[in-house]
Motif scaffolding. Structure first.
Motif, PDB file in Angstrom:
ATOM      1  N   TYR A  19     -12.671 -26.108 -28.245  1.00 10.37           N
ATOM      2  CA  TYR A  19     -11.353 -25.477 -28.320  1.00 10.37           C
ATOM      3  C   TYR A  19     -11.528 -23.963 -28.389  1.00 10.37           C
ATOM      4  O   TYR A  19     -12.449 -23.460 -29.044  1.00 10.37           O
ATOM      5  N   PHE A  20     -10.650 -23.231 -27.723  1.00  9.30           N
ATOM      6  CA  PHE A  20     -10.866 -21.790 -27.537  1.00  9.30           C
ATOM      7  C   PHE A  20     -10.895 -20.988 -28.844  1.00  9.30           C
ATOM      8  O   PHE A  20     -11.455 -19.898 -28.896  1.00  9.30           O
ATOM      9  N   LEU A  21     -10.297 -21.510 -29.919  1.00 10.66           N
ATOM     10  CA  LEU A  21     -10.303 -20.793 -31.201  1.00 10.66           C
ATOM     11  C   LEU A  21     -11.555 -21.066 -32.031  1.00 10.66           C
ATOM     12  O   LEU A  21     -11.791 -20.406 -33.041  1.00 10.66           O
ATOM     13  N   THR A  22     -12.359 -22.021 -31.607  1.00 15.69           N
ATOM     14  CA  THR A  22     -13.484 -22.467 -32.427  1.00 15.69           C
ATOM     15  C   THR A  22     -14.539 -21.376 -32.596  1.00 15.69           C
ATOM     16  O   THR A  22     -14.965 -20.743 -31.629  1.00 15.69           O
ATOM     17  N   GLU A  23     -14.948 -21.180 -33.844  1.00 17.25           N
ATOM     18  CA  GLU A  23     -16.028 -20.242 -34.159  1.00 17.25           C
ATOM     19  C   GLU A  23     -17.244 -20.956 -34.747  1.00 17.25           C
ATOM     20  O   GLU A  23     -18.368 -20.452 -34.651  1.00 17.25           O
ATOM     21  N   TYR A  24     -16.993 -22.124 -35.369  1.00 13.54           N
ATOM     22  CA  TYR A  24     -18.076 -22.878 -35.998  1.00 13.54           C
ATOM     23  C   TYR A  24     -17.904 -24.359 -35.687  1.00 13.54           C
ATOM     24  O   TYR A  24     -16.788 -24.844 -35.485  1.00 13.54           O
TER      25      TYR A  24
ATOM     26  N   ILE B  12     -26.030 -33.322 -41.607  1.00 14.65           N
ATOM     27  CA  ILE B  12     -25.067 -32.371 -41.047  1.00 14.65           C
ATOM     28  C   ILE B  12     -25.703 -30.995 -40.888  1.00 14.65           C
ATOM     29  O   ILE B  12     -26.390 -30.501 -41.785  1.00 14.65           O
ATOM     30  N   GLU B  13     -25.451 -30.371 -39.744  1.00 15.99           N
ATOM     31  CA  GLU B  13     -25.800 -28.973 -39.558  1.00 15.99           C
ATOM     32  C   GLU B  13     -24.541 -28.190 -39.205  1.00 15.99           C
ATOM     33  O   GLU B  13     -23.559 -28.753 -38.703  1.00 15.99           O
ATOM     34  N   VAL B  14     -24.565 -26.906 -39.490  1.00 14.29           N
ATOM     35  CA  VAL B  14     -23.431 -26.034 -39.191  1.00 14.29           C
ATOM     36  C   VAL B  14     -23.867 -25.025 -38.137  1.00 14.29           C
ATOM     37  O   VAL B  14     -24.907 -24.363 -38.287  1.00 14.29           O
ATOM     38  N   LEU B  15     -23.072 -24.922 -37.072  1.00 16.12           N
ATOM     39  CA  LEU B  15     -23.399 -24.047 -35.957  1.00 16.12           C
ATOM     40  C   LEU B  15     -22.341 -22.967 -35.790  1.00 16.12           C
ATOM     41  O   LEU B  15     -21.144 -23.226 -35.963  1.00 16.12           O
ATOM     42  N   LYS B  16     -22.782 -21.777 -35.448  1.00 15.20           N
ATOM     43  CA  LYS B  16     -21.868 -20.703 -35.060  1.00 15.20           C
ATOM     44  C   LYS B  16     -21.868 -20.659 -33.537  1.00 15.20           C
ATOM     45  O   LYS B  16     -22.934 -20.582 -32.915  1.00 15.20           O
ATOM     46  N   ILE B  17     -20.677 -20.711 -32.944  1.00 16.42           N
ATOM     47  CA  ILE B  17     -20.612 -20.751 -31.485  1.00 16.42           C
ATOM     48  C   ILE B  17     -19.664 -19.672 -30.966  1.00 16.42           C
ATOM     49  O   ILE B  17     -18.782 -19.190 -31.679  1.00 16.42           O
ATOM     50  N   GLN B  18     -19.886 -19.319 -29.715  1.00 13.67           N
ATOM     51  CA  GLN B  18     -19.025 -18.354 -29.032  1.00 13.67           C
ATOM     52  C   GLN B  18     -18.513 -18.995 -27.747  1.00 13.67           C
ATOM     53  O   GLN B  18     -19.280 -19.213 -26.806  1.00 13.67           O
TER      54      GLN B  18
ATOM     55  N   LYS C 149     -16.847 -19.268 -24.091  1.00 15.56           N
ATOM     56  CA  LYS C 149     -16.792 -18.336 -22.970  1.00 15.56           C
ATOM     57  C   LYS C 149     -15.366 -17.846 -22.755  1.00 15.56           C
ATOM     58  O   LYS C 149     -14.400 -18.534 -23.069  1.00 15.56           O
ATOM     59  N   ASP C 150     -15.251 -16.633 -22.237  1.00 16.90           N
ATOM     60  CA  ASP C 150     -13.937 -16.132 -21.856  1.00 16.90           C
ATOM     61  C   ASP C 150     -13.394 -16.984 -20.713  1.00 16.90           C
ATOM     62  O   ASP C 150     -14.148 -17.550 -19.917  1.00 16.90           O
TER      63      ASP C 150
ATOM     64  N   GLU D  86     -20.560 -20.135 -24.755  1.00 17.07           N
ATOM     65  CA  GLU D  86     -21.379 -18.991 -24.350  1.00 17.07           C
ATOM     66  C   GLU D  86     -22.696 -18.960 -25.118  1.00 17.07           C
ATOM     67  O   GLU D  86     -23.765 -18.731 -24.546  1.00 17.07           O
ATOM     68  N   SER D  87     -22.629 -19.187 -26.441  1.00 15.77           N
ATOM     69  CA  SER D  87     -23.840 -19.109 -27.260  1.00 15.77           C
ATOM     70  C   SER D  87     -23.712 -20.008 -28.481  1.00 15.77           C
ATOM     71  O   SER D  87     -22.606 -20.319 -28.932  1.00 15.77           O
ATOM     72  N   VAL D  88     -24.871 -20.419 -29.010  1.00 15.47           N
ATOM     73  CA  VAL D  88     -24.927 -21.268 -30.206  1.00 15.47           C
ATOM     74  C   VAL D  88     -25.979 -20.697 -31.155  1.00 15.47           C
ATOM     75  O   VAL D  88     -27.071 -20.316 -30.729  1.00 15.47           O
ATOM     76  N   GLU D  89     -25.619 -20.646 -32.434  1.00 19.76           N
ATOM     77  CA  GLU D  89     -26.545 -20.135 -33.453  1.00 19.76           C
ATOM     78  C   GLU D  89     -26.500 -21.055 -34.669  1.00 19.76           C
ATOM     79  O   GLU D  89     -25.418 -21.447 -35.117  1.00 19.76           O
ATOM     80  N   LEU D  90     -27.654 -21.410 -35.194  1.00 19.87           N
ATOM     81  CA  LEU D  90     -27.711 -22.271 -36.373  1.00 19.87           C
ATOM     82  C   LEU D  90     -27.364 -21.468 -37.625  1.00 19.87           C
ATOM     83  O   LEU D  90     -27.988 -20.453 -37.915  1.00 19.87           O
TER      84      LEU D  90
END
Length: 267
Positions: free
Chosen positions: A23-28, A37-43, A45-46, A55-59
């Motif tokens: 979903y376009f508002l998703t940040e995590y 369970i793991e928590v991911l930070k995501i970006q 794409k425009d 666009e990107s994924v960060e643990l």
């Protein structure tokens, strides 16, 4: 501390019906793995449309660093969630269920909240403290980003013979009895005025008004003198004073207005 402002920024990645789109508002993302369970930070794409490629994924935190809080919580009680996260002794705590809103707190830190000092007395019940605690548990102060430090003076421990009212469970009170001459009375300015106007001046007084106990700021306190209600400097400290019988809305409005002015003064 990482603590999403709202649950709408946190997605549940237990399933992926649209593949890797989010979903376009998703940040995590809260992502179940075989190890937990793991928590991911995501970006995302425009682009256009509600669902976007990533666009990107960060643990943010892996299964070994993550605790899942299984009990029901109010996700709007931000300070309460941070306290719960601190109690788990894990870097990251996930709150909520798959069929409900979810959020998380990583590296919990209460120092990021503004501390408001609450001055009240007991007995009877410290109603200002109780009201604020009730509102806080409902998540009413979610946007204010505050925590409360309660300063409750127990007037039953004072070395006095007469107290303000029977509601506190005292045997000798100004609302029911004529105070003996020379007695020591626990009361505020209003009590002193009653004594002076009706019984004279042969008394000793112990001032119990919360305003006289102020020693920290910002604060909120209650007082039975309506003319003292407001926001400003009291005895050298900045805060809000509400009337003794103020309702929850009046208390909350005063708190929000006081915090706004306090932050403007300190910007």
């Amino acid at each position: 501390m990482i603590f999403p402002k709202e649950c709408k920024f946190v997605g549940n990645a237990a399933t992926s019906p649209l593949g890797d789109k989010v979903y376009f508002l998703t940040e995590y993302l809260i992502h179940p793995t075989p190890d937990g369970i793991e928590v991911l930070k995501i970006q995302p794409k425009d682009g256009i449309g509600l669902m976007r490629d990533i666009e990107s994924v960060e643990l943010v935190a892996g299964p070994k660093d993550t605790f899942v809080w299984n009990k029901e919580v109010n996700t709007h009680d931000r300070a309460g969630l941070v306290r719960k996260a601190l109690s788990t002794k894990k870097r990251c705590t996930v709150f909520g269920k798959e069929d409900d809103h979810m959020t998380f707190v990583c590296d919990p830190d209460l120092s990021t909240f503004e501390t408001v000092h609450v001055f009240d007395i007991t007995p009877p019940n410290p109603s200002l403290v109780d009201t604020l605690a009730g509102l806080e548990s409902l998540g009413f102060f979610e946007t204010a980003n505050v925590v409360f430090d309660h300063h409750i003076r127990d007037i039953s421990k004072l070395d006095t013979e007469v107290y303000p009212c029977r509601a506190g469970g005292f045997p000798h009170t100004l609302d029911r009895d004529i105070p003996p001459k020379g007695s020591r009375i626990a009361c505020c300015r209003t009590g002193r005025q009653i004594c002076h106007e009706n019984y004279g001046y042969d008394f000793e007084f112990e001032d119990i008004c919360p305003i006289t106990q102020l020693n920290r700021e910002p604060f909120i306190a209650r007082c039975c003198r309506a003319e003292n209600s407001g926001i400003g400097m009291y005895n050298g400290y900045f805060g809000a004073v509400v009337h003794w019988g103020a309702n929850p809305k009046t208390i909350a409005d005063a708190l929000f207005a006081m915090i706004k002015e306090w932050r403007e003064r300190n910007d």
